[in-house]
Design a protein around this motif. Structure first.
Motif, PDB file in Angstrom:
ATOM      1  N   TYR A  37      -4.836  -6.427  -6.044  1.00  0.00           N
ATOM      2  CA  TYR A  37      -4.151  -5.931  -4.876  1.00  0.00           C
ATOM      3  C   TYR A  37      -2.698  -5.353  -5.316  1.00  0.00           C
ATOM      4  O   TYR A  37      -2.514  -4.089  -4.969  1.00  0.00           O
ATOM      5  CB  TYR A  37      -3.986  -6.950  -3.866  1.00  0.00           C
ATOM      6  CG  TYR A  37      -5.276  -7.578  -3.625  1.00  0.00           C
ATOM      7  CD1 TYR A  37      -6.382  -7.088  -3.092  1.00  0.00           C
ATOM      8  CD2 TYR A  37      -5.581  -9.047  -3.991  1.00  0.00           C
ATOM      9  CE1 TYR A  37      -7.471  -7.615  -2.816  1.00  0.00           C
ATOM     10  CE2 TYR A  37      -6.912  -9.563  -3.765  1.00  0.00           C
ATOM     11  CZ  TYR A  37      -7.893  -8.928  -3.095  1.00  0.00           C
ATOM     12  OH  TYR A  37      -9.106  -9.556  -2.982  1.00  0.00           O
ATOM     13  N   ASN A  39      -1.893  -4.218  -8.418  1.00  0.00           N
ATOM     14  CA  ASN A  39      -2.482  -2.730  -8.958  1.00  0.00           C
ATOM     15  C   ASN A  39      -2.823  -1.794  -7.871  1.00  0.00           C
ATOM     16  O   ASN A  39      -2.053  -0.550  -8.364  1.00  0.00           O
ATOM     17  CB  ASN A  39      -3.533  -3.049 -10.018  1.00  0.00           C
ATOM     18  CG  ASN A  39      -2.783  -3.539 -11.292  1.00  0.00           C
ATOM     19  OD1 ASN A  39      -1.719  -3.224 -11.729  1.00  0.00           O
ATOM     20  ND2 ASN A  39      -3.673  -4.410 -12.026  1.00  0.00           N
ATOM     21  N   ARG A  40      -3.463  -2.108  -6.868  1.00  0.00           N
ATOM     22  CA  ARG A  40      -3.890  -0.995  -6.033  1.00  0.00           C
ATOM     23  C   ARG A  40      -2.692  -0.442  -5.037  1.00  0.00           C
ATOM     24  O   ARG A  40      -2.512   0.807  -5.094  1.00  0.00           O
ATOM     25  CB  ARG A  40      -4.794  -1.569  -4.804  1.00  0.00           C
ATOM     26  CG  ARG A  40      -6.247  -1.736  -5.549  1.00  0.00           C
ATOM     27  CD  ARG A  40      -6.893  -2.222  -4.290  1.00  0.00           C
ATOM     28  NE  ARG A  40      -8.535  -2.584  -4.944  1.00  0.00           N
ATOM     29  CZ  ARG A  40      -9.344  -3.059  -4.255  1.00  0.00           C
ATOM     30  NH1 ARG A  40      -9.087  -3.552  -2.913  1.00  0.00           N
ATOM     31  NH2 ARG A  40     -10.485  -3.285  -4.719  1.00  0.00           N
ATOM     32  N   VAL A  41      -1.709  -1.367  -4.888  1.00  0.00           N
ATOM     33  CA  VAL A  41      -0.611  -0.951  -4.026  1.00  0.00           C
ATOM     34  C   VAL A  41       0.286  -0.193  -5.014  1.00  0.00           C
ATOM     35  O   VAL A  41       0.932   0.838  -4.510  1.00  0.00           O
ATOM     36  CB  VAL A  41       0.270  -2.066  -3.408  1.00  0.00           C
ATOM     37  CG1 VAL A  41       1.564  -1.823  -2.727  1.00  0.00           C
ATOM     38  CG2 VAL A  41      -0.630  -2.540  -2.385  1.00  0.00           C
ATOM     39  N   LYS A  43      -0.589   1.721  -7.663  1.00  0.00           N
ATOM     40  CA  LYS A  43      -1.179   3.003  -7.962  1.00  0.00           C
ATOM     41  C   LYS A  43      -0.908   3.879  -6.723  1.00  0.00           C
ATOM     42  O   LYS A  43      -0.808   4.991  -6.614  1.00  0.00           O
ATOM     43  CB  LYS A  43      -2.498   2.818  -8.320  1.00  0.00           C
ATOM     44  CG  LYS A  43      -2.587   2.426  -9.530  1.00  0.00           C
ATOM     45  CD  LYS A  43      -1.862   2.879 -10.759  1.00  0.00           C
ATOM     46  CE  LYS A  43      -2.072   2.291 -12.006  1.00  0.00           C
ATOM     47  NZ  LYS A  43      -1.189   3.109 -13.154  1.00  0.00           N
ATOM     48  N   GLU A  44      -0.894   3.393  -5.481  1.00  0.00           N
ATOM     49  CA  GLU A  44      -0.815   4.043  -4.334  1.00  0.00           C
ATOM     50  C   GLU A  44       0.735   4.667  -4.222  1.00  0.00           C
ATOM     51  O   GLU A  44       0.926   5.871  -3.637  1.00  0.00           O
ATOM     52  CB  GLU A  44      -1.280   3.322  -2.930  1.00  0.00           C
ATOM     53  CG  GLU A  44      -1.160   3.884  -1.831  1.00  0.00           C
ATOM     54  CD  GLU A  44      -1.910   3.034  -0.682  1.00  0.00           C
ATOM     55  OE1 GLU A  44      -1.047   3.128   0.259  1.00  0.00           O
ATOM     56  OE2 GLU A  44      -2.913   2.451  -0.548  1.00  0.00           O
ATOM     57  N   VAL A  45       1.538   3.720  -4.547  1.00  0.00           N
ATOM     58  CA  VAL A  45       3.127   4.072  -4.232  1.00  0.00           C
ATOM     59  C   VAL A  45       3.530   5.073  -5.399  1.00  0.00           C
ATOM     60  O   VAL A  45       4.201   6.067  -5.501  1.00  0.00           O
ATOM     61  CB  VAL A  45       3.999   2.995  -4.200  1.00  0.00           C
ATOM     62  CG1 VAL A  45       5.386   3.019  -4.249  1.00  0.00           C
ATOM     63  CG2 VAL A  45       3.654   2.165  -3.101  1.00  0.00           C
ATOM     64  N   PRO A  47       1.518   6.584  -8.736  1.00  0.00           N
ATOM     65  CA  PRO A  47       0.294   6.844  -9.569  1.00  0.00           C
ATOM     66  C   PRO A  47       0.420   6.530 -11.121  1.00  0.00           C
ATOM     67  O   PRO A  47      -0.357   6.191 -11.816  1.00  0.00           O
ATOM     68  CB  PRO A  47      -0.111   7.855  -9.337  1.00  0.00           C
ATOM     69  CG  PRO A  47       0.558   8.208  -7.800  1.00  0.00           C
ATOM     70  CD  PRO A  47       1.855   7.628  -7.955  1.00  0.00           C
TER      71      PRO A  47
END
Length: 121
Positions: A37, A39-41, A43-45, A47
């Motif tokens: 989670y 890592n996902r956040v 990469k969203e903020v 990349p």
């Protein structure tokens, strides 16, 4: 009556020990792993940026610590109100008590939005 007590004594003495199988799901000693989670956040903020494993361990420890603090405070609020069920209001109050004012406001707002999205889906 003597029969039931002797049966109970025999059953208690011959119980098998429950063997615990180690799972390979990333859960260690009852703690969750939030690396996916985080890592996902990230990469969203941002990349193009990554995160080291040591930093990920620190983030995971911080998230687990905050979860434990919030859940403990929410449980004590629930007991203070003499209730048996943990309500969203207990969690919101716990967040407001533990976090600074502005951060608590944002956390409650995002948490409420996430719960509403979950209910709608």
């Amino acid at each position: 009556m003597a029969r039931t007590t002797t049966k109970n004594k025999r059953c208690r003495g011959h119980q098998k020990a429950i063997s615990k199988k180690k799972s390979h799901s990333g859960i260690e000693s009852g703690r969750r792993n939030y690396s996916l989670y985080v890592n996902r956040v990230l990469k969203e903020v941002v990349p193009q940026k990554g995160i080291s494993s040591r930093t990920m361990d620190i983030m995971n420890t911080m998230i687990n610590d905050m979860f434990e603090r919030i859940s403990t405070e929410a449980c004590s609020l629930m007991c203070y109100r003499k209730r048996c069920t943990l309500t969203p209001e207990d969690v919101q109050k716990a967040v407001c008590l533990l976090l600074p004012e502005k951060l608590a406001k944002y956390a409650v707002a995002f948490g409420t939005e996430a719960v509403q999205r979950y209910v709608r889906s």
